[in-house]
Structure formats: structure tokens, C-alpha cells
Design an enzyme around this catalytic site. Structure first.
Site, short mmCIF file in Angstrom:
data_model
loop_
_atom_site.label_atom_id
_atom_site.label_comp_id
_atom_site.label_asym_id
_atom_site.label_seq_id
_atom_site.Cartn_x
_atom_site.Cartn_y
_atom_site.Cartn_z
CG ASN A 407 -13.27 -93.28 10.51
OD1 ASN A 407 -14.44 -93.56 10.74
ND2 ASN A 407 -12.78 -93.15 9.29
CD GLU A 408 -13.88 -96.02 7.23
OE1 GLU A 408 -12.89 -95.86 6.49
OE2 GLU A 408 -15.04 -95.74 6.87
#
Length: 802
Positions: A407-408
Site C-alpha cells: 500500500n502506497e
């Protein structure tokens, strides 16, 4: 044949210490009452328990990241000859060491995996000592050290927008097993494209530390009604490695799907030397496809994924949610109309997965490789280990359709270098590993454009109307991103809202926001200071604005036939160390319910689009005072899934309106009405066919204008069961409440009572922004006398004796 296999939840009888020890001897040494060597002082607790149950949302301190200890003494009596005694951790954060008396028996790194520690030999050795008989009267001392210290070579990063909690925050079980038992049972259920033919492939891995060489295995498959439809008995061909057991064909299986989540039961028993071990798993027969440049298909039919996100975080306990708490939350999620959920940003409690199976909620579950960049060999080994654990431990759940790899990951900060090619190379390794471990599910990431071609499903960053642009740009920006990837999904969209704050003009800030330059979140957008105009910084953080944003997104999604689906961020407000300046400090307030599961108005917006059980909800249950000029028309919105509704204000009908999802806002169920100054009753009667539902609210309409704030007025509004509710209102010199006031206030107390604070809610925080000129706090009176205080910058302190 012995089959006494036992598991005991270790909930009571624990002591806790929020610091480190000089060594394990300090946890187990004999002490006498009053002896100074009895320091440090331990606190009695129950499991599950989070080190950061309250300090994660303390407005005045950084939350504790460091070592902590738990200790207990156990009666251990394994009923099996040559049996194994195990401690089964359902999750502990973030590094764990386990001791039997002074012997270290195991360690684990990774805050969200399940793991077991075999304590058999250490227990046997200790039970032979005089210390066991004399000092511990036959009981076995167990001490556990957890540590959530900041560590750049461990995931998740402390830059993540959530707390990296410490403690034994999921259940801990004492397990007695025979000498030979099942370590993992992999039951892969699927169907052909038409759903007419089911296939079940069952494999097993054994726990066999004594190296037994022969056993018998029996397998049984029961349908959702409990009828046995397949069974087999076979000899074990190898007890040292994974073994293929059966491949069964099932004619016309009852398919697992959100509205009918049919579950079959696989029961496996292994018997060796007259002792048996049984394990049961539930499976569901279903097939799914992410169409290339198209929608999501479940069992051959298009299913719009109507999703949300979940953090394992709750008021008063942080990560240490009980099964009852989890069940209450998952039922609220299901009743909102959700059929899909991304588990953010780590593998979650086994109870969550079981409930998703039984409630019919499809799942994207991911490992906590989240922000910061990419560490070295230790870091990468942990990420691969956690991916392996997540897939193997949650392999059998029909709810899971996506394994999330990160994520990210385009977010730097933990290391002096940020190497995109190294991140791409490691992402490819994780993607390959995921498909090797499970070829039946898809891989995905969110927001890392330079890795979007690696995974099966990609979610870009689209935050229309919050971090960038206007929410009316949602459809166009989503279509633009959809064209850039083969399998698109939209994870994370929404808006923060301070529960209880409402606005007569929620879109006022939008006039200064630039459009046409994208709707992705960029560096600094989450800050409340600096940069271009944006709703997240310049908006009013009202529930009114959030409802409009959700309403627009949901109406647009009904006209996007190519859309796989989306997941709104996030179901429940949760704590985060990177948002100290928010209206409730250290809280991400994008939930549609508060951290204690109190629904905000937005919950009912989703219900009106996503549910079929007739419902109607007048906007403003938490908005006691509206304001404006005398005789001025005000909009009343009703969120309902019924075909028509009639509104009454003070028993006067304002007419019947038909619902039309494309008539924004509130799908056409809105009325312009004139309130009487003072008290008003608003009632709606909604109908679909012969089914009628109704809703009523009471409100005060304020026509007086207020001047600048002059005084804080504190009063008790309720008291029950030893808890008093105290409200402060910010008033001008004429004692008119300043209904647009958003100042911070700080509550205090002296005397016998205690504030119910550090809850991370709008009514459970001692330092909090006002909502429409007011704020409340609750007090445990403890049967005595107290004085409550409230302060706000530039105003005299107010006091209230209780």
C-alpha cells in the site's frame, strides 16, 4: 482411541508491565509483600490486551512504542502420551518472545500473523524442579515480552497512517495435541465457469516433531445443511512433508455468494498410535473473474463490489477487540449493504475472516508493506514470511478474492535512498510468491503507479472532492484511470467528518478549489496547513459535506457498467500518530461510524443505495439546532431506498416525492421547508408497495444572530448508572450559542470522578473541537463529588460542581 484434543483460551490471570525488565529473572523471582524488590509494579489485565489501549489517542503525548511484559502461571496437564503442549497466538505486536520460567522457548516478528510456540519440553523440564513444586505449587510460569519499538527494518513503517500497536492484542490459546497433528489443512474449493460442477482439492501438512512414520487419515465433506456428501479413509504416505489427500468433484454445489453465502464443512482426522487429532474447515464453492477492461463477475454474473475498509481498532481497547466487538462491527458493515471489504493494512483476526465467510463479504487482504520505501534483507524476509503466513492461514476462506502485496509503496521517507527499480524487483518477487502459494486468487496493490503493471488488479489514488478537485469530477477521473490498467478497482475514497458537526452551507469552500488538474492525493495533501485550496484543508469537516460527497459518488457508480467496484475509506474512525491536529486529535475521521461504532449520518446514505430492506432516515439526527432567518426555506433531506416518501413538518405535509437515484442530492427525496422559530418536529413516511417505514426527528430553529464568542457555559445533561454527561456551549455576550464555532476546548476534573476520555470519539476526548458550538464529555462519578472544568483559548474557564 484417545481424542481429547483440547484448546483453552487464556483470558484471565495475567499481569502486565508497560516497560522493559532487566532480564527474565525479574518476571519470575520470588518476592514478598512490602519488599522493595517487588518493584516494578505489575497491573492485572485480561487478554486480549493492547499496550496502547488509551495512549494512542492521548492528545498530549506520543503513544508508547517499546517493550512490555505479560506473565501468568498455568496449570498444564497434557492428556496425551507423548503429546505436545502449544501456545497458539492469534496475533501479538510487533515482536514477541516467550519464556517458560527462565527458558526462552520461542520468538516471532510480525504483528498480525498467527504463530505457535511449542512449550512441551520446557514445561516437562520445569515440572521436574523443586522450584515448580515449592514456589509455584505445581503451576508453570509463562512470561511474554512484546515490543512495538520503532524499527526501520520491520514492516509496517511507522510513517503509516495508523498506529503500530503493541501487546497480546488477539486471543492466546493453550493447545494440547497428540504426538502427531495437523499443522495446516488446505482445502481449495472452486467451480466451473457455469457453477454447475464443483471441485475440492484437499492437502495437509503435519506437525510431527517425534517423526512418527505411519497414520490413517479420514476426510469428510458436509453440505450447508450438515449432510455428508463425500468421505474417504486413506493411509498417510508421508508424514514429513505436505501431502495431497483427495480431489473430489461435487455436482451442482450450492454456490457461495453475498446474498446466500453457503458454506460446506471439511473434517479431517489423523490417527496414529491410538490417538486422533481432528480439524474442521469451512469452504465455499464459487468462481470469480475480473474482466479485462471490464466489471467483476461472480459465478458468471456481474457483481458491483460495494466496499469499505476496516482497521482493527476500537475505542477503549485499541487493537484488543473481543469477538463480540468484532461481530457487532461486521454486522453493522453487512447491514450497510457492503459486499466487499479491504482489510487495511495487515492480515486481521481469524474471526473477521470467518464472519466475512458467513455474512457474504468478499475480501481483499494485504500484508503491512506500507509506506516508507524498501528495507534490506531482514525487512524483505519478514515481508515474504508475512505474505506466506497470510495466504496459508487464510487460504480456505471463500470470502478472499485478492491478496494485497502493498500500500502506497511510492511513499518514501524511512531510508536515505528511494530506489524505484528495487521496489519493482521486490514487488515482482512478492507477486510470484503469491501465485506460487495460491494460483486461484488475484494480487493487488493500491497507489504505486510504477508497479501497476506487476500485479493482477490495480487501484490508483482518486480522492475527488477531498484531497484534490471536486467530487463532481469523480466519474471523469475514474474513467481516465480505468483506461490505464487492465484490471481496475477503486480503493479509498471519501472525506473526514467530525461527528456531530453539521452545516447549512457545506459546499462553501469549494468555490476556491481548482478543477481539471487531477483528483489523486499528493505529498502534503493530508496536511491541514499550506498548499492549494482543498476540501480536506479548507472545508468544514461537517457530516453534511461528507454525505453530499458520498451521495454523488454512489449515484455515479450506478451509471458505470464497466466498474468492478470501489471501497470507501473507511468504515470506522481509527487512531493514527500522523494526525495530531485533527478535530479529535490523533484520529483519522473518515469513518461512517465513530470509533465506538456510533453511526454518523453517512452510514444511512450508503444504506439508501446498497440495501433492499426498506429504510428511511432524515438527515440530522445528531443536529439539534439549525439556524437561519425567520421564514427562510431550509432543505430537509431523507435518505431512503423506498420508491416514494412524504415529509411532514409540525404535522403539515410538504408532499410526496419519488426516489430517483440520479436526482442529486438524496435521490430526489428533499424538500424546502419553513421551520418555526424554536421547536420543530420533522417526520417522513416512506413506502415501497405495501411496506411502510417512518422516521422522526426533533430540532430547534435558531433565528437569533450571534456575535463573537464570550463565554463557556457548562451543564450536566444526563446521569445514569454512575455516569454523568456534561455539555459545554460557546455563547456570545447575549447568551446566544455560536453555532458555527469550531474552537478547541479542554475538559478537566478534580475530585472523586474521572473523565471518560482517550476514546478517540467526539464525545470521549478531553481535548476536542466543538461541533456547532458545543462539545460533551462523560464522567464516572464514582459515587462522590467532583468539579468539571473546561477551557478554550481567550475565554474564561468554566467550572461545574457534580
Amino acid at each position: 482411541m484417545a481424542m481429547a484434543q483440547q484448546q483453552v483460551r487464556l483470558i484471565t490471570g495475567w499481569e502486565f508491565l508497560k516497560q522493559d525488565l532487566g532480564g527474565i529473572w525479574e518476571a519470575v523471582r520470588p518476592v514478598t509483600a512490602g519488599n522493595p524488590e517487588s518493584v516494578p509494579l505489575w497491573q492485572k489485565v485480561q487478554l486480549p490486551h493492547c499496550v496502547n489501549a488509551t495512549d494512542a489517542v492521548d492528545p498530549d503525548v506520543n503513544y508508547y512504542q517499546g517493550p512490555a511484559w505479560y506473565r501468568t502461571s498455568l496449570n498444564i496437564n497434557n492428556p496425551y502420551a507423548n503429546g505436545r503442549t502449544l501456545l497458539h497466538f492469534e496475533g501479538a505486536g510487533q515482536k514477541t518472545e516467550v519464556y517458560v520460567y527462565t527458558t526462552k522457548v520461542g520468538a516471532h516478528t510480525g504483528g498480525y500473523d498467527e504463530f505457535t510456540v511449542d512449550i512441551t519440553d520446557a514445561v516437562a523440564a520445569f515440572q521436574q524442579t523443586g522450584v515448580c513444586k515449592k514456589q509455584f505449587k505445581g503451576k508453570v510460569p509463562v512470561s511474554i515480552r512484546t515490543d512495538n519499538s520503532r524499527d526501520l527494518e520491520m514492516i509496517p513503517s511507522s510513517l503509516s497512517d495508523f498506529n503500530v500497536y503493541g501487546g497480546i492484542y488477539r486471543y492466546l490459546n493453550l493447545v494440547y495435541a497428540p504426538a502427531l497433528s495437523i499443522d495446516k489443512l488446505f482445502a481449495q474449493a472452486g467451480t466451473d465457469a457455469a457453477g454447475k460442477q464443483g471441485m475440492l482439492d484437499v492437502r495437509a501438512r503435519w506437525y510431527n516433531p517425534l517423526h512418527l512414520d505411519s497414520a490413517t487419515i479420514t476426510l469428510q465433506l458436509s453440505d450447508p445443511q450438515g449432510k455428508t456428501i463425500q468421505q474417504a479413509t486413506l493411509p498417510a504416505t508421508s508424514l514429513q512433508q505436505e501431502m495431497q489427500l483427495v480431489k473430489w468433484n461435487i455436482k451442482k454445489p450450492q454456490l457461495w455468494q453475498p446474498d446466500q453465502p453457503f458454506l460446506y464443512t471439511v473434517t479431517a482426522t489423523i490417527t496414529a498410535k491410538g490417538q486422533s487429532f481432528t480439524q474442521t474447515e469451512q469452504v465455499g464453492f464459487r468462481n470469480f473473474v475480473f474482466e479485462a477492461n471490464g466489471p467483476f463477475m461472480l459465478n458468471g454474473k456481474r457483481l458491483l463490489l460495494r466496499g469499505t475498509h476496516r482497521h482493527e481498532d476500537q475505542a477503549g481497547v485499541a487493537a484488543a477487540m473481543t469477538e463480540d466487538m468484532i461481530r457487532k462491527e461486521l454486522l453493522l458493515i453487512k447491514n450497510m449493504g457492503v459486499n466487499f471489504m479491504r482489510l487495511a493494512h495487515y492480515q486481521q483476526s481469524r474471526e473477521v475472516l470467518h464472519l466475512c465467510d458467513s455474512l457474504g463479504i468478499l475480501v481483499w487482504e494485504e500484508i503491512p508493506w506500507c509506506r516508507g520505501g524498501l528495507g534490506g534483507a531482514v525487512y524483505q524476509a519478514q515481508a515474504k514470511r508475512m505474505l506466506t503466513n497470510m495466504i496459508e492461514q487464510h487460504y480456505n476462506h471463500p470470502a478472499v478474492v485478492i491478496w494485497g502485496l502493498g500500500n502506497e509503496n511510492d511513499w518514501p521517507g524511512d531510508f536515505s535512498t528511494f530506489d524505484k527499480e528495487a521496489i519493482r524487483y521486490f514487488m515482482k518477487q512478492l507477486n510470484t510468491l503469491s501465485h506460487q502459494l495460491d494460483s486461484t486468487r488475484k494480487t493487488a496493490i493500491r497507489r504505486c503507479d510504477f508497479c501497476k503493471d506487476i500485479v493482477d488488479v490495480y487501484s490508483p489514488s482518486i480522492w475527488a472532492g477531498w484531497y484534490r478537485g471536486l467530487f463532481t469530477e469523480y466519474k471523469s477521473s475514474t474513467e481516465e484511470e480505468f483506461k490505464k490498467t487492465l484490471h481496475f478497482f477503486h480503493a479509498e475514497w471519501g472525506a473526514d467528518s467530525h461527528a456531530g458537526r453539521h452545516s447549512e452551507n457545506p459546499d462553501k469552500a469549494l468555490q476556491n478549489i481548482k478543477t481539471g488538474s487531477g483528483t489523486d492525493e499528493r505529498s502534503g495533501d493530508a496536511s491541514l496547513f499550506g498548499g492549494a485550496a482543498r476540501a480536506s484543508k479548507d472545508g468544514d469537516w461537517s457530516e453534511s459535506y461528507a454525505c453530499n460527497l458520498f451521495d454523488w459518488h454512489l449515484k455515479e457508480q450506478e451509471t458505470m457498467p464497466w466498474l468492478t467496484g470501489s471501497a470507501q475509506w473507511v468504515f470506522k474512525d481509527f487512531s493514527t500518530p500522523v494526525r495530531p491536529d485533527n478535530p479529535v486529535p490523533y484520529m483519522n475521521q473518515k469513518g461512517v461510524v465513530e470509533r465506538d461504532l456510533t453511526p454518523k449520518e453517512a452510514y444511512y446514505v450508503f444504506q439508501s443505495y446498497w440495501t433492499t430492506q426498506p429504510m428511511a432516515h432524515i438527515y440530522g439526527h445528531g443536529w439539534p439546532v439549525r439556524w437561519g432567518n425567520e421564514g427562510e426555506e431550509k432543505m430537509v433531506k431523507v435518505y431512503s431506498n423506498c420508491s416514494e416518501a412524504e415529509l411532514f413538518v409540525n404535522n403539515k405535509s410538504y408532499g410526496t416525492k419519488k426516489r430517483n437515484s440520479q436526482d442529486f442530492p438524496a435521490a430526489g427525496l428533499r424538500w424546502n421547508v419553513v421551520f418555526a422559530s424554536g421547536d420543530n418536529e420533522v417526520r417522513v413516511v416512506a413506502r415501497t408497495g405495501k411496506t411502510v417505514v417512518a422516521d422522526t426527528i426533533q430540532l430547534t430553529y435558531e433565528t437569533r444572530k450571534w456575535a463573537k464568542p464570550a463565554t463557556l457555559v457548562l451543564r450536566k445533561t444526563a446521569e445514569a448508572n454512575g455516569i454523568a454527561t456534561v455539555e459545554v456551549q460557546l455563547k456570545d455576550a447575549a447568551q446566544v450559542t455560536c453555532l458555527d464555532a469550531t474552537a478547541f476546548v479542554r475538559f478537566g476534573i478534580a475530585g472523586d470522578g474521572t473523565l471518560i476520555d482517550n476514546q478517540g470519539t467526539s464525545s470521549g476526548s478531553r481535548y476536542v473541537q466543538l461541533t456547532n458550538g458545543r462539545a460533551i464529555i462523560r464522567v464516572h462519578t464514582n459515587g462522590g463529588k467532583s468539579v468539571v472544568s473546561v477551557q478554550s483559548a481567550g475565554l474564561p474557564t468554566a467550572l461545574l460542581p457534580l
